[in-house]
Design a protein around this motif. Structure first.
Motif, PDB file in Angstrom:
ATOM      1  N   UNK A 272       0.855  -1.012  -0.007  1.00  0.00           N
ATOM      2  CA  UNK A 272       0.146   0.001  -0.139  1.00  0.00           C
ATOM      3  C   UNK A 272       0.834   1.260  -0.007  1.00  0.00           C
ATOM      4  N   UNK A 273       0.934   2.015  -1.007  1.00  0.00           N
ATOM      5  CA  UNK A 273       1.593   3.151  -1.106  1.00  0.00           C
ATOM      6  C   UNK A 273       3.181   3.034  -0.820  1.00  0.00           C
ATOM      7  N   UNK A 274       4.039   2.136  -1.396  1.00  0.00           N
ATOM      8  CA  UNK A 274       5.271   1.905  -1.026  1.00  0.00           C
ATOM      9  C   UNK A 274       6.266   3.095  -1.219  1.00  0.00           C
ATOM     10  N   UNK A 275       5.831   3.992  -1.882  1.00  0.00           N
ATOM     11  CA  UNK A 275       6.651   5.303  -2.371  1.00  0.00           C
ATOM     12  C   UNK A 275       6.673   6.209  -1.191  1.00  0.00           C
ATOM     13  N   UNK A 276       5.874   6.015  -0.221  1.00  0.00           N
ATOM     14  CA  UNK A 276       5.827   6.968   0.906  1.00  0.00           C
ATOM     15  C   UNK A 276       7.192   7.503   1.336  1.00  0.00           C
ATOM     16  N   UNK A 277       7.445   8.657   1.559  1.00  0.00           N
ATOM     17  CA  UNK A 277       8.761   9.050   1.971  1.00  0.00           C
ATOM     18  C   UNK A 277       9.810   8.896   1.097  1.00  0.00           C
ATOM     19  N   UNK A 278       9.507   8.207  -0.233  1.00  0.00           N
ATOM     20  CA  UNK A 278      10.900   7.889  -1.029  1.00  0.00           C
ATOM     21  C   UNK A 278      11.182   9.188  -2.201  1.00  0.00           C
ATOM     22  N   UNK A 279      12.330   9.366  -2.236  1.00  0.00           N
ATOM     23  CA  UNK A 279      12.844  10.130  -3.273  1.00  0.00           C
ATOM     24  C   UNK A 279      12.801   9.502  -4.598  1.00  0.00           C
ATOM     25  N   UNK A 280      13.169  10.055  -5.873  1.00  0.00           N
ATOM     26  CA  UNK A 280      13.043   9.540  -6.937  1.00  0.00           C
ATOM     27  C   UNK A 280      13.971   8.268  -7.351  1.00  0.00           C
ATOM     28  N   UNK A 281      15.284   8.758  -6.556  1.00  0.00           N
ATOM     29  CA  UNK A 281      16.459   7.682  -6.701  1.00  0.00           C
ATOM     30  C   UNK A 281      15.881   6.547  -5.773  1.00  0.00           C
ATOM     31  N   UNK A 282      15.443   6.819  -4.657  1.00  0.00           N
ATOM     32  CA  UNK A 282      14.855   5.476  -3.719  1.00  0.00           C
ATOM     33  C   UNK A 282      13.848   4.725  -4.373  1.00  0.00           C
ATOM     34  N   UNK A 283      12.969   5.481  -5.211  1.00  0.00           N
ATOM     35  CA  UNK A 283      12.107   4.766  -6.143  1.00  0.00           C
ATOM     36  C   UNK A 283      12.514   3.923  -7.158  1.00  0.00           C
ATOM     37  N   UNK A 284      13.342   4.165  -7.520  1.00  0.00           N
ATOM     38  CA  UNK A 284      14.254   3.431  -8.877  1.00  0.00           C
ATOM     39  C   UNK A 284      14.704   2.270  -8.118  1.00  0.00           C
ATOM     40  N   UNK A 285      15.319   2.173  -6.848  1.00  0.00           N
ATOM     41  CA  UNK A 285      16.227   1.313  -6.362  1.00  0.00           C
ATOM     42  C   UNK A 285      15.006   0.211  -5.646  1.00  0.00           C
ATOM     43  N   UNK A 286      13.739   0.581  -5.514  1.00  0.00           N
ATOM     44  CA  UNK A 286      12.724  -0.219  -4.832  1.00  0.00           C
ATOM     45  C   UNK A 286      12.093  -1.115  -5.796  1.00  0.00           C
ATOM     46  N   UNK A 287      11.926  -0.231  -7.008  1.00  0.00           N
ATOM     47  CA  UNK A 287      11.312  -0.888  -8.247  1.00  0.00           C
ATOM     48  C   UNK A 287      12.064  -2.020  -8.795  1.00  0.00           C
ATOM     49  N   UNK A 288      13.450  -1.860  -8.718  1.00  0.00           N
ATOM     50  CA  UNK A 288      14.329  -2.867  -9.243  1.00  0.00           C
ATOM     51  C   UNK A 288      14.196  -4.091  -8.224  1.00  0.00           C
TER      52      UNK A 288
END
Length: 955
Positions: free
Chosen positions: A859-875
């Motif tokens: 549920x909304x895993x991008x909360x509190x994440x910077x663009x770069x953090x989102x890139x890492x998470x999606x990998x």
């Protein structure tokens, strides 16, 4: 006008990872603080600026008052100049109380209560007639005109439809000097020892006066005295009965039904409060729901016997008072405790469940004589109900709830209010009906209401309606049009709670205040971002300073001033790497600047996964605002569930799908929202829900203990030669267990020094110097590091340190892979943000050996994440799906939505306007559907890749 300095000057900030920074923040501007997760944004905004503002406010109180408030620690900063009163609006859900609602938080419901108390029309709950009230003078005039030249009886009602013999009442009436009463419609003389049938219901009125209404000199005086006496005896109600007639006419100083005589007390705001005894429903105490015992939970399987645990709350047979009573009931009704419950006579089962009293005799087989027995049994269902209502122990209440169902209160139908309160209406609606409307519908109702009111009612209501409309418009401005006033605050997401508080602050119209907000865009669809930004700008424009900790691109581009903190996270962050206007930021070459300018981007995948061809089909979902939805969820893909806030995403996934799957795979007990059927659960073998709730509620919980890696580390230390010689086991290296921990601070590492009216001071424990363990434990070292040294390592450092230990390395590497390399192993869980807690949970699941057939819900895993953090998470997430697992993400962030394989878009609007599936398919297919709000933003994200033909073959 108050004069302030032009800037807020922060000098020498060293809180957490801030590296002695100096920063100048312009006042009366919209300032965004951005940067990688863990870089120090919240440390600057909340732990430095807000903490200092709050501390200064507390210090204005007397020393005596401060000792009751509890002091605040001075943040580690040299000085802060230009600081005005500070209000922090954080992501915390506003209240956990079941009595707290959107209406009570925003104060709209308080104004509604005032409006209904002063301007509503009352109606009879018996006949639906308009209620009336009279002054004594009006009653006298009405009697004179309606009964001119007629003989009448003036009566005072004292008993209304109640049983009893009333001997004492008649004696009391006679002592007061009255000689006649009207009993059940018949006027009688009061005689000594007079009484009535105690088992029948009666109506009794005192005959106050009998007179002819003729134009005589003393009529006015006599009527006035009789009315006054009747009102006193009849509790502000009197009846006038014409001689030879049987139907009286009622008059009351209170609101009263002219036909039946029922009266309501004069309304006041508390009459409409479900938190006041004057307004709350007596059955549910103003909660709107009750817990009732479910017989099927007490007796889940009627084929089992009582002896073998057929009655769930009692368990299997043992020698106890309860089973002794059951044996007595069995003797009376001729069955054995070893018989299947379905064979027990129905009458006996009812006594077992609901109790009863009986005396009986049974022939003794051995003695040949009769033996007497008494049944005096409370009943298991009654016992459970009583324990739930009366027990002081939380654990006993929790036990009782296992055998109960939560149901809408049958008396108030969930409105929470008593019957009388629901029969006051404005514009044809009662207060509960208004509270059920969503904000948009309610605003429309009040816009039309002005034209429907007239005379005094309009004059009284005018100012109150103006206040209500203003507050509703603020809620609309921050994108909360889909909420209703009766929505429980417990059910609000962090973003919703934050935006409600923001709307309340806008409504307060304070000037010269410094507002600090923590990611207000959380949970908000791109469509509503503009409205939120305009709300913040209006807060700024009336003379306030607004600081927003945010990653949202639109918010950064709309700011007057941007502060970028970095360059990386944790120990490698805490520095100001860029500040200035958004356009100036672009030239500074930071990670944030690169993503906003387009230098860097999260690429759209060249291929979309086809999946494994299997699917889960969930049919007939009608929970909350869902309109009989049927959804097909393809497996072996990454799925994005999108839609505007309040459209029904969480209801469909978190409240319907997940409880069904959790019950199927793990016997979960949470009841799903209503649905008709589900197919395809056999295609996966487990479900994992990764939400943003904290990983622990005490400072003793940390990422090392939560992920289980600490157990492996303790086992490793126990295997060192020195530990083996000393006979130390893994428990020796736990700070929660006696033996190895420092007993002075009990493994906490800190001691609290109470300073009465000064702030409590936290100091390192003088025995262990903050290391948590005793000297003997710290003497055990692995590669030169003690167990305390290991807890202080960051994840990045620990990954290198434990590289040769596969069990530990695998778990640490997954935490690093989700972008949390900057946190320390022993960091207190209470200091982790919602997004960080969610990624720790994700890492915990990733470190387990997956089956390649798991269904993950995020549920909304991008909360509190910077663009770069989102890139890492999606990998990381893509690797999971590539192994054959299914990931379902509820998300608003376009960088995630453009990367999924399949989108389920719910809408069109929020609240009542939502609850249907608008579009389904690949991001390209959804982007082509112009009816979808998501499509309007998704198409812009896909445009750079439009030229490339997207293959739908498996990646």
């Amino acid at each position: 006008m108050i004069s302030y300095e032009e800037n807020i000057e922060v000098r020498g900030a060293r809180v957490h990872n801030l590296k002695n920074i100096d920063v100048t923040i312009p006042r009366e501007k919209l300032v965004v603080i951005t940067g990688l997760s863990g870089s120090g944004k919240s440390s600057l905004a909340f732990d430095t600026i807000y903490a200092e503002g709050q501390r200064r406010y507390i210090e204005t109180f007397s020393a005596y008052a401060r000792q009751f408030l509890g002091g605040l620690e001075r943040p580690d900063v040299d000085k802060i100049d230009g600081l005005s009163p500070v209000i922090a609006i954080e992501q915390k859900t506003t209240s956990k109380s079941p009595r707290s609602t959107v209406g009570t938080i925003t104060e709209v419901y308080d104004f509604l209560r005032l409006l209904f108390a002063r301007a509503a029309d009352a109606y009879s709950y018996n006949t639906g007639e308009r209620m009336v009230s009279y002054s004594d003078e009006q009653i006298k005039d009405l009697i004179k005109s309606a009964y001119s030249e007629k003989k009448i009886n003036i009566l005072a009602p004292v008993i209304k439809s109640r049983k009893g013999h009333y001997r004492e009442l008649f004696e009391q009436i006679a002592k007061q000097g009255f000689v006649k009463v009207r009993v059940d419609g018949e006027i009688k003389d009061i005689v000594k020892g007079m009484k009535v049938d105690r088992y029948k219901t009666h109506d009794i009125e005192i005959v106050i006066d009998r007179l002819k209404v003729s134009d005589t000199e003393d009529l006015d005086k006599r009527l006035s005295e009789s009315i006054n006496t009747a009102m006193y005896s009849g509790n502000d109600v009197l009846m006038v009965l014409e001689a030879e007639e049987s139907v009286p006419r009622y008059f009351s100083r209170d609101l009263m039904c002219p036909s039946t005589g029922i009266s309501y007390p004069t309304p006041e705001p508390n009459t409409f409060s479900f938190n006041s005894p004057k307004g709350m429903c007596k059955k549910c105490n103003g909660l709107g729901h009750v817990y009732e015992v479910n017989e099927h939970k007490i007796v889940p399987d009627k084929k089992r016997s009582i002896q073998n645990g057929g009655i769930a709350p009692l368990g299997e047979y043992k020698k106890s008072w309860a089973f002794k009573q059951l044996e007595t009931i069995a003797k009376r009704y001729g069955f054995e405790l070893s018989d299947p419950i379905e064979k027990i006579p129905e009458e006996a089962l009812q006594i077992i469940l609901y109790g009863g009293e009986e005396h009986f005799e049974v022939d003794s087989k051995t003695l040949g004589v009769k033996r007497s027995y008494n049944i005096d049994y409370e009943g298991i269902a009654n016992f459970i109900q009583n324990q739930y209502q009366q027990a002081d122990s939380t654990s006993i209440k929790r036990w009782a709830k296992e055998f109960m169902d939560r149901k809408t209160c049958p008396t108030c139908n969930g409105s929470r209010l008593r019957t009388e309160s629901l029969y006051f209406k404005i514009g044809g609606k009662n207060i509960a009906e208004l509270a059920q409307m969503d904000i948009a519908e309610l605003a429309a109702f009040f816009n039309e209401l002005d034209a429907r009111l007239e005379g005094n009612q309009k004059k009284i209501a005018e100012e109150i309606i103006k206040e209500i409309k203003a507050r509703l418009s603020f809620l609309l401005d921050v994108g909360l049009d889909y909420l209703s006033l009766n929505r429980s605050s417990k059910s609000l997401s962090g973003g919703e709670a934050q935006r409600i508080r923001l709307a309340t602050q806008i409504g307060s119209q304070l000037v010269g205040v410094l507002y600090i907000l923590d990611e207000p865009s959380i949970g908000l669809h791109q469509r509503d971002n503009g409205r939120l930004i305009r709300s913040l700008e209006s807060l700024r424009d009336i003379g306030n300073s607004v600081i927003v900790v945010e990653h949202d691109r639109d918010m950064i581009e709309s700011a007057d001033h941007v502060i970028d903190i970095g360059p990386e996270a944790g120990k490698h962050g805490g520095e100001i790497i860029s500040e200035g206007r958004p356009e100036e930021l672009m030239s500074h070459g930071t990670l944030t600047a690169d993503y906003i300018s387009g230098e860097k981007e999260i690429p759209v995948p060249k291929k979309r996964r086809k999946g494994n061809g299997k699917q889960i089909v969930l049919s007939g979902c009608t929970g909350n605002n869902l309109k009989n939805v049927t959804v097909k969820i393809p497996l072996g893909k990454m799925i994005g569930v999108t839609g505007v806030s309040g459209s029904g995403k969480s209801t469909l996934i978190n409240e319907t799908l997940y409880p069904i799957m959790n019950a199927h795979y793990f016997n979960g007990v949470k009841k799903p929202m209503p649905y008709k059927s589900i197919q395809g659960l056999e295609h996966i073998d487990k479900v994992i829900d990764i939400n943003q709730s904290p990983i622990g509620r005490t400072p003793r919980s940390n990422p090392a203990t939560y992920t289980g890696v600490f157990s492996e580390i303790r086992a490793l230390f126990a295997k060192t030669p020195e530990a083996a010689i000393r006979g130390y086991k893994p428990g020796r290296f736990s700070f929660n267990v006696k033996g190895g921990r420092c007993e002075t601070c009990q493994g906490g590492g800190l001691r609290v020094i109470e300073m009465n009216f000064l702030p409590d001071v936290y100091v390192d424990c003088e025995t262990c110097n903050g290391k948590r363990f005793n000297r003997e434990t710290l003497e055990i070292r692995y590669k030169g590091k003690s167990i305390s040294d290991v807890l202080e390592m960051t994840i990045n450092e620990a990954v290198d340190f434990f590289e040769k230990i596969p069990k530990i390395y695998r778990k640490l590497k997954t935490i690093q892979d989700v972008g949390l390399g900057y946190i320390s192993l022993g960091q207190q869980s209470t200091t982790l943000s919602g997004g960080e807690a969610q990624r720790v949970k994700l890492a915990t699941e990733l470190s387990k050996r997956d089956t390649g057939n798991t269904f993950y819900i995020l549920d909304e895993p991008t909360t509190g994440l910077h663009f770069e953090d989102i890139r890492v998470l999606m990998e990381v997430l893509n690797k999971l799906v590539d192994k054959g697992n299914t990931i379902l993400v509820i998300e608003h962030n376009m960088d995630v939505i453009k990367m999924v394989d399949h989108i389920i878009d719910i809408g069109y609007e929020g609240g009542r306007g939502g609850g249907t599936i608008v579009a389904e398919g690949t991001p390209e297919e959804v982007a082509a559907d112009l009816k979808s709000y998501t499509a309007q933003f998704l198409i812009k994200e896909l445009e750079p890749s439009r030229g490339k033909a997207l293959s739908t073959t498996n990646s």
